[in-house]
Design an enzyme around this catalytic site. Structure first.
Site, PDB file in Angstrom:
ATOM      1  N   CYS A   2       2.956   0.852  -3.869  1.00  0.00           N
ATOM      2  CA  CYS A   2       2.956  -0.019  -5.038  1.00  0.00           C
ATOM      3  C   CYS A   2       3.861  -1.202  -4.762  1.00  0.00           C
ATOM      4  CB  CYS A   2       3.493   0.737  -6.250  1.00  0.00           C
ATOM      5  SG  CYS A   2       2.654   2.291  -6.526  1.00  0.00           S
ATOM      6  N   ARG A  27      -0.209  -4.863  -2.061  1.00  0.00           N
ATOM      7  CA  ARG A  27       0.322  -3.501  -1.946  1.00  0.00           C
ATOM      8  C   ARG A  27      -0.460  -2.523  -2.809  1.00  0.00           C
ATOM      9  NH1 ARG A  27       5.164  -3.317   0.619  1.00  0.00           N
ATOM     10  NH2 ARG A  27       5.474  -1.201  -0.081  1.00  0.00           N
ATOM     11  N   TRP A  77      -1.006   1.371  -6.752  1.00  0.00           N
ATOM     12  CA  TRP A  77      -2.135   1.968  -6.031  1.00  0.00           C
ATOM     13  C   TRP A  77      -1.984   3.464  -6.257  1.00  0.00           C
ATOM     14  CZ3 TRP A  77      -2.662   5.208  -1.619  1.00  0.00           C
ATOM     15  CH2 TRP A  77      -3.945   5.260  -1.084  1.00  0.00           C
ATOM     16  N   ASN A 103       7.847   3.311  -6.427  1.00  0.00           N
ATOM     17  CA  ASN A 103       6.902   3.305  -5.312  1.00  0.00           C
ATOM     18  C   ASN A 103       7.254   4.505  -4.447  1.00  0.00           C
ATOM     19  OD1 ASN A 103       5.161   2.632  -3.210  1.00  0.00           O
ATOM     20  ND2 ASN A 103       6.681   1.343  -2.210  1.00  0.00           N
ATOM     21  N   GLY A 104       6.264   5.339  -4.142  1.00  0.00           N
ATOM     22  CA  GLY A 104       6.534   6.512  -3.316  1.00  0.00           C
ATOM     23  C   GLY A 104       5.927   7.750  -3.951  1.00  0.00           C
ATOM     24  N   GLU A 486     -13.246  -1.644  15.835  1.00  0.00           N
ATOM     25  CA  GLU A 486     -12.714  -2.607  14.870  1.00  0.00           C
ATOM     26  C   GLU A 486     -13.857  -3.262  14.081  1.00  0.00           C
ATOM     27  OE1 GLU A 486      -9.963  -3.121  13.638  1.00  0.00           O
ATOM     28  OE2 GLU A 486      -9.956  -5.146  12.822  1.00  0.00           O
ATOM     29  N   LYS A 490     -14.239  -3.047  10.007  1.00  0.00           N
ATOM     30  CA  LYS A 490     -14.321  -4.238   9.154  1.00  0.00           C
ATOM     31  C   LYS A 490     -15.559  -4.145   8.252  1.00  0.00           C
ATOM     32  CE  LYS A 490     -10.666  -6.359   9.961  1.00  0.00           C
ATOM     33  NZ  LYS A 490     -10.062  -5.041   9.945  1.00  0.00           N
ATOM     34  N   GLU A 493     -15.025  -1.421   5.454  1.00  0.00           N
ATOM     35  CA  GLU A 493     -14.046  -1.692   4.395  1.00  0.00           C
ATOM     36  C   GLU A 493     -14.407  -2.912   3.568  1.00  0.00           C
ATOM     37  OE1 GLU A 493     -10.081  -2.311   5.927  1.00  0.00           O
ATOM     38  OE2 GLU A 493     -10.796  -3.549   7.564  1.00  0.00           O
ATOM     39  N   HIS A 509     -24.985  11.666  23.990  1.00  0.00           N
ATOM     40  CA  HIS A 509     -24.526  13.051  23.825  1.00  0.00           C
ATOM     41  C   HIS A 509     -24.669  13.525  22.383  1.00  0.00           C
ATOM     42  CE1 HIS A 509     -23.188  13.168  27.949  1.00  0.00           C
ATOM     43  NE2 HIS A 509     -22.578  12.005  27.757  1.00  0.00           N
ATOM     44  N   LYS A 608      -3.019  -2.972   0.962  1.00  0.00           N
ATOM     45  CA  LYS A 608      -2.617  -3.622   2.208  1.00  0.00           C
ATOM     46  C   LYS A 608      -1.635  -2.768   3.007  1.00  0.00           C
ATOM     47  CE  LYS A 608      -2.258  -7.071   5.095  1.00  0.00           C
ATOM     48  NZ  LYS A 608      -3.340  -7.140   6.089  1.00  0.00           N
TER      49      LYS A 608
HETATM   50  C1  F6R Z   1      -7.814  -2.563   8.306  1.00  0.00           C
HETATM   51  C2  F6R Z   1      -6.379  -2.550   8.110  1.00  0.00           C
HETATM   52  C3  F6R Z   1      -5.678  -1.239   8.194  1.00  0.00           C
HETATM   53  C4  F6R Z   1      -4.274  -1.395   8.809  1.00  0.00           C
HETATM   54  C5  F6R Z   1      -3.539  -0.048   8.762  1.00  0.00           C
HETATM   55  C6  F6R Z   1      -2.173  -0.129   9.425  1.00  0.00           C
HETATM   56  O1  F6R Z   1      -8.351  -3.846   8.209  1.00  0.00           O
HETATM   57  O2  F6R Z   1      -5.773  -3.560   7.855  1.00  0.00           O
HETATM   58  O3  F6R Z   1      -6.431  -0.314   8.902  1.00  0.00           O
HETATM   59  O4  F6R Z   1      -4.402  -1.843  10.114  1.00  0.00           O
HETATM   60  O5  F6R Z   1      -3.396   0.365   7.443  1.00  0.00           O
HETATM   61  O6  F6R Z   1      -1.351  -1.056   8.795  1.00  0.00           O
HETATM   62  P1  F6R Z   1      -0.044  -1.584   9.494  1.00  0.00           P
HETATM   63  O7  F6R Z   1      -0.438  -2.384  10.678  1.00  0.00           O
HETATM   64  O8  F6R Z   1       0.654  -2.425   8.464  1.00  0.00           O
HETATM   65  O9  F6R Z   1       0.762  -0.390   9.888  1.00  0.00           O
END
Ligand code: F6R
Length: 613
Positions: A2, A27, A77, A103-104, A486, A490, A493, A509, A608
């Site tokens: 959060c 966040r 969140w 937060n936590g 990756e 993308k 998500e 396989h 994020k």
């Molecule tokens: C995907 C994305 C997440 C972060 C992951 C790690 O687009 O952004 O998968 O890469 O949550 O986050 P960090 O790098 O902040 O530890």
């Protein structure tokens, strides 16, 4: 996970709180709330509207009392309890004279709740947080003041927390504390601030301090008083703020993701800056781990989550090739619960753009406990992982607000490869001219990235032909494999489409059974050592009716011959190619998200920074 903001000493703090909550939405944004002391009472408003909670909250606060004292705000969140207004923070006690944000996660909340309810407290939410404010109420009823009652409460809870609490009886005071999740403090003239992280304070003050684990702060107008949880005075660490507010805003782009994709060449160029000494040798000033210590290293672990893990997976190829050291990559949430074979000659590299991801920071803590040298690659200067590691290497991508990582991911690949070259220099596995040649090729990357970004319309055109598709496979070999992972992440998500990332050689396989007309295969077919084999794997899926989209080097007609659509990219050396190859995949996911009506800055169910397990 959060966002938290608090301010005392401002005659009208509400606009500041709401502005900071906007800055903190990355966040989490499934609900938002504010509480303030005015006229000897707590006034509170909360909203829970999925992705627009902060905007809704602003409307709800239109008739809030003015001329108030301390104020706190929260963007949530959800972990415990659905994202509803009842579960939104701040939470109040039975008297309504205390309000608390958190937060936590409080691990022993069930037992505490049962005890409080048995003793007459009325709970109004399903959160783990609410027990804390009722415990403070209990201790204040026993005669403690707000600070002492908060201290006693923190002695009763187990888990991770950053908290801030206000009380109608102490109108100018905010009591804050943290364990395992971030909290920063700020000062300006007659005002004191707290926030879960720095962007919320940009524009208000540059005098910012970090609260460490198990510290408590009492904020009054213009003053911070920091102690340990036991009450011993502490001088908090002052942080260096180099970002301005402008850098954290959209700068004319429709969304943060577009802006941040456009900033990728700059992010990579800046990450590469000032890495060479007068004699052309590689220098990593900020590393804090000596060359002698690095020379002793005989094994490397790179540990991360999500896109950062994919950057780590690219680095494995580079490190093994350049440094000849055994290099393992692992997902942080797995690493920390197995028995990784680690000793004092192991270098454990945690990759985290935020530097706050709980899984990664706990994995680093475990690696440190097992005796490894811990190095963190982070984008956030003074992030908690950066502060606790033996060494740090910063990506210099600037703030990344878009939930889906773009510029930080590419900057991470570059930073990890710089680290690889540095280790090769120290271990003598590459000569100075060889390292110089690779660095020269890296210096070319920003221009190649700009060229790749300028082809957005061609990617848009391919995307427009794929709007009916629901199943995607992303295939790659060698460094093309993490690029495929990756690309799939993308698309999942942002566009909410089923997308699997696979090592192309693994397809036969099992997963090839899923290939049929209607399935889209996106292949990474830039020239790497396994390019020919990659084209054979693509031919296998093409002949089974899949629609094939290939990322291929400019002018590669052999690749184009087995594709329905080609996303052309300028060629570079194989180990650097992911920095280019990921870009059209980001653009493809972005465009498909838009075509399906989704906001790329606010992917559902995501936040994020993930500071919970
Ligand atoms: C995907 C994305 C997440 C972060 C992951 C790690 O687009 O952004 O998968 O890469 O949550 O986050 P960090 O790098 O902040 O530890």
């Amino acid at each position: 996970m959060c966002g938290i903001i608090g301010v005392t000493g401002e005659p009208d703090a509400l606009p500041l709180i709401l502005g900071a909550l906007h800055q903190l939405e990355y966040r989490g944004y499934d609900s938002a709330g504010v509480a303030l002391v005015a006229g000897g009472e707590i006034w509170r408003a909360r909203a829970a509207d999925g992705t627009h909670s902060v905007a809704d909250l602003a409307a709800l606060t239109a008739d809030a009392p003015r001329g108030h004292a301390a104020a706190i705000g929260h963007t949530r969140w959800a972990t415990h309890g659905h994202p509803t207004p009842e579960n939104a923070h701040p939470h109040v006690d039975c008297t309504g004279r205390l309000a608390l944000i958190h937060n936590g996660i409080i691990e022993n909340h069930s037992a505490l709740r049962a005890d409080l309810v048995a003793n007459g407290h009325t709970m109004t939410s399903a959160t783990d947080t609410e027990v804390m404010v009722h415990l403070i109420e209990r201790f204040m009823a026993e005669g403690s003041d707000l600070t002492a009652a908060t201290r006693r409460m923190l002695g009763s809870v187990r888990g991770a927390f950053s908290i801030a609490v206000i009380c109608a009886d102490e109108p100018d005071t905010i009591v804050a504390a943290r364990r395992s999740t971030p909290l920063v403090l700020g000062l300006r003239d007659g005002t004191a601030f707290l926030a879960s992280d720095i962007p919320a304070l940009i524009g208000h003050t540059r005098e910012v301090y970090a609260l460490a684990d198990d510290e408590l702060a009492v904020l009054t107008p213009g003053h911070l008083h920091v102690t340990t949880l036991e009450g011993a005075p502490v001088i908090p660490e002052q942080l260096t703020i180099t970002w301005d507010l402008e850098a954290a805003q959209k700068g004319g782009f429709p969304d943060y993701m577009s802006k941040e994709m456009d900033e990728q060449p700059l992010a990579v160029a800046t990450t590469l800056l000032d890495r060479r000494g007068a004699g052309g040798e590689l220098i990593l000033d900020e590393l804090r781990i000596s060359a002698d210590e690095l020379r002793r290293i005989d094994k490397v672990f790179i540990v991360a989550c999500g896109s950062s893990y994919h950057a780590a997976a690219v680095a494995k190829y580079a490190l093994e090739h350049w440094v000849k050291l055994p290099t393992e990559v692992d997902i942080a949430s797995e690493f920390r619960y197995r028995d990784p074979v680690i000793g004092d000659r192991t270098l454990c590299v945690g990759v985290s753009q935020s530097g706050e991801t709980l899984d990664t920071s706990e994995a680093m803590r475990e690696a440190s406990r097992l005796g490894a040298k811990v190095l963190v690659v982070s984008n956030v200067v003074d992030s908690s992982m950066a502060r606790h590691a033996d060494g740090v290497l910063y990506t210099r991508a600037g703030p990344e607000v878009g939930v889906a990582s773009t510029k930080c991911h590419l900057a991470q690949i570059v930073a990890l490869e710089i680290l690889g070259l540095f280790l090769a220099q120290i271990h003598g596995t590459l000569t100075a001219p060889e390292i110089g040649e690779i660095l020269n090729a890296m210096d070319e990357l920003p221009a190649l990235m700009t060229r790749t970004l300028s082809r957005r319309r061609e990617v848009d055109e391919v995307a427009s032909k794929l709007t009916d598709a629901r199943d995607f496979f992303f295939l790659g070999r060698h460094v093309g494999y993490p690029v495929a992972l990756e690309g799939a992440l993308k698309l999942k998500e942002l566009a909410y489409l089923r997308a699997e990332g696979y090592a192309a050689g693994e397809l036969k396989h099992g997963p090839i059974a899923l290939i049929e007309p209607g399935v889209v295969v996106v292949g990474i077919a830039t020239r790497n050592p396994l390019w020919e084999k990659m084209l054979s794997n693509i031919a296998e899926v093409h002949s089974r009716g899949a629609t094939v989209v290939l990322v291929a080097d400019d002018g590669d007609e052999e690749a184009a011959a087995v594709a329905d659509h080609v996303l052309w990219v300028p060629p570079t050396s194989p180990l650097l190619s992911p920095v280019i190859g990921v870009i059209p995949l980001q653009q493809l996911a972005y465009r498909l998200a838009r075509l399906h009506g989704h906001d790329p800055d606010r992917p559902r169910n995501l936040a994020k920074t993930v500071t919970v397990e």
